[in-house]
Design an enzyme around this catalytic site. Structure first.
Site, PDB file in Angstrom:
ATOM      1  N   ARG A  15       0.737  -1.388  -0.009  1.00 44.99           N
ATOM      2  CA  ARG A  15       0.166   0.061  -0.106  1.00 44.99           C
ATOM      3  C   ARG A  15       0.694   1.374  -0.131  1.00 44.99           C
ATOM      4  O   ARG A  15       0.172   2.408  -0.130  1.00 44.99           O
ATOM      5  CB  ARG A  15      -0.912  -0.029   1.100  1.00 44.99           C
ATOM      6  CG  ARG A  15      -2.149  -0.873   1.056  1.00 44.99           C
ATOM      7  CD  ARG A  15      -3.099  -1.151   2.241  1.00 44.99           C
ATOM      8  NE  ARG A  15      -2.315  -1.736   3.302  1.00 44.99           N
ATOM      9  CZ  ARG A  15      -2.716  -1.918   4.622  1.00 44.99           C
ATOM     10  NH1 ARG A  15      -3.753  -1.123   4.663  1.00 44.99           N
ATOM     11  NH2 ARG A  15      -2.011  -2.430   5.364  1.00 44.99           N
ATOM     12  N   ARG A 441      47.341  43.824  -8.825  1.00 47.39           N
ATOM     13  CA  ARG A 441      46.394  44.067  -9.948  1.00 47.39           C
ATOM     14  C   ARG A 441      46.725  45.167 -10.908  1.00 47.39           C
ATOM     15  O   ARG A 441      47.961  45.783 -10.940  1.00 47.39           O
ATOM     16  CB  ARG A 441      45.067  44.634  -9.315  1.00 47.39           C
ATOM     17  CG  ARG A 441      45.318  45.975  -8.585  1.00 47.39           C
ATOM     18  CD  ARG A 441      44.396  46.646  -8.103  1.00 47.39           C
ATOM     19  NE  ARG A 441      44.454  48.144  -7.407  1.00 47.39           N
ATOM     20  CZ  ARG A 441      44.106  48.368  -6.088  1.00 47.39           C
ATOM     21  NH1 ARG A 441      43.635  47.732  -5.252  1.00 47.39           N
ATOM     22  NH2 ARG A 441      44.626  49.584  -5.700  1.00 47.39           N
TER      23      ARG A 441
END
Ligand code: UD1
Ligand code: CA
Length: 457
Positions: A15, A441
């Site tokens: 079930r 950078r």
């Protein structure tokens, strides 16, 4: 004397309408069977129990795999011919002395206290749980005589109309002397409405031998609830969640909405903890005094010190955090993260396998992985520890009071010394000595008299 636990888990669970065997369906984040095994483990700390015996049938391999590493004895019931037949399969390995506690793999929330009382009630050789239900439909009924002694169990499908009126039901949990099981089980017949060997028939047989059947009641009704389909599973989940929330409320936790808190594991709390709506707590969670967990947060295996605040929609797993920290909103803390007192992890920050010292902050949009960060460090917005070279993970170390400018990439392995500063937008590939400034950078060039291109007509 060592006693035995027998867990019946051979049923198919048709079930459930699921590929997963019934006893592996999840309740509160754990399979039904593992709830039962957890209870048995706890009981084993109070009374002497041998290795639990699991009777399996459907989905045997999967069920066994789910319990890998746990000391269990597996007995196969190849064909499901009833609960009595299931226990018959155990007889060859069942000791002659001691008692057996017989449990169902699909009744997940049986309490340890209830089982102890059941065992205490079995001094005559046999005891069963019993409970009165407003709606007893479907259960076996307990038939008692005029003196109130248990006589036998009758299954719903075999019951007369008068017997169907009985509200006292058999939850299917028993404690039986092993000697009785050895003597009575071979005598079961399947002459009944379902053509099954009913375990319940041993009760009438024992009464015929003059045995007085003991009984005990569960502490809570949900303890005896079995799960046969998804509707019952969902209902039991809600009941269990509500029960756990009630325990927290008793301990003084503020739960903004008891229907919107889910606990899938165990929670220990200090005083004045607050849990907002849609919080999910999984595994083992320890929340110190005054901890507040914001809406929609999911915490698994965490330890949070007093006064720590978790803002909404934060996810964390296997994390230890000190006192008065502030995490989130929208933070993700992955396993092996350890944050000291007064740390701050802000929105859209991911931290993995890293430690942060006292007062350090990673406030916005960053990834910190495999890093050891000292105290009073500020990691700027958009900072990434580049911890993975495509093959191996490498460590980043940032010493006390360093300052990492926004949008920096720290290419590991790398070491940033105490009090060092990294300029914003740097790609740092070499160690930075303490108290020095690193800028890595492209240099800014300004062009005078620059004219922008214009659009062609
Ligand atoms: C059983 C009881 C019933 C009781 C109910 C409580 C019998 C005959 N009836 O009914 O009185 O009210 O439990 O829930 O015992 N199992 C096996 N092998 C089998 C059959 C079952 O291992 O051949 C296992 C199932 O996986 C389950 C447990 O035994 O864990 C109970 O079986 P189930 O079919 O659910 O019992 P019921 O018929 O509902
Ligand atoms: Ca059945």
């Amino acid at each position: 004397m060592t006693n035995t636990v027998i867990i019946l888990a051979a049923g198919k669970g048709t079930r459930m309408n699921s590929r997963l065997p019934k006893v592996l369906q999840p309740l509160a984040g754990q399979s039904l069977l593992s709830h039962v095994l957890g209870t048995v483990r706890q009981l084993g700390q109070q009374v002497s129990l041998g290795t639990p015996i699991v009777v399996y049938g459907h989905g045997g391999k999967e069920v066994q795999a789910s319990c890998a590493g746990q000391p269990l004895e597996w007995v196969e019931q190849a064909e499901q011919k009833g609960t009595g037949h299931a226990v018959q399969m155990v007889l060859p390995v069942l000791p002659q002395d001691g008692v057996s506690l017989i449990l169902s793999g699909d009744v997940p929330l049986m309490g340890v206290g209830t089982l102890q009382r059941l065992m205490d009630a079995a001094s005559s050789g046999m005891a069963m749980l019993s409970v009165r239900l407003e709606n007893p439909t479907g259960y076996g009924r307990i038939v008692r005589d005029a003196a109130g002694q248990i006589q036998r169990i009758v299954e719903q499908k075999d019951a007369s109309d008068a017997e169907k009126q009985i509200s006292e039901i058999n939850p299917g949990v028993y404690c039986v002397a092993n000697a009785l099981l050895h003597r009575l089980l071979p005598r079961l017949s399947n002459n009944n409405a379902q053509g099954e060997y009913y375990l319940t028939d041993i009760i009438g047989m024992a009464v015929a031998e003059g045995i007085v059947i003991g009984s005990a009641s569960p502490d809570h009704e949900f303890e005896i609830e079995g799960v046969n389909d998804k509707a019952q599973l969902a209902q039991l989940e809600r009941r269990w969640q509500r029960h756990q929330v009630d325990q927290l409320l008793k301990q003084g936790v503020t739960v903004i909405d008891p229907a919107r808190l889910d606990i899938r594991g165990r929670v220990t709390v200090g005083k004045d903890v607050l849990l907002d709506v849609n919080v999910i707590l999984e595994g083992e969670c320890q929340l110190g005094d005054g901890v507040e967990i914001g809406a929609g947060s999911i915490l698994r295996n965490v330890q949070l010190g007093a006064g720590t605040q978790v803002k909404p929609y934060t996810l964390m797993e296997d994390v230890r955090i000190g006192q008065n920290a502030e995490i989130g909103p929208f933070a993700r803390l992955r396993p092996d993260t350890v944050l000291a007192d007064e740390t701050r992890i802000g929105n859209f920050v991911e931290v993995k396998k890293s430690t942060l010292g006292t007062g350090s902050k990673v406030n916005h949009l960053a990834y910190i992985g495999d890093a050891v960060i000292g105290s009073q460090v500020n990691v700027g917005a958009g900072t990434i520890t580049c911890n993975y070279d495509g093959a191996n993970k490498h460590q980043t170390t940032i010493e006390d009071q360093a300052f990492i400018g926004s949008n920096s990439s720290l290419v590991a392995p790398i070491h940033i010394g105490a009090g060092a500063t990294v300029g914003a937008g740097s790609v740092v590939t070499k160690n930075v000595p303490e108290h020095q400034l690193a800028i890595a950078r492209g240099q800014q060039r300004n062009t005078a008299n620059f004219t922008r291109p214009v659009k062609n007509k």
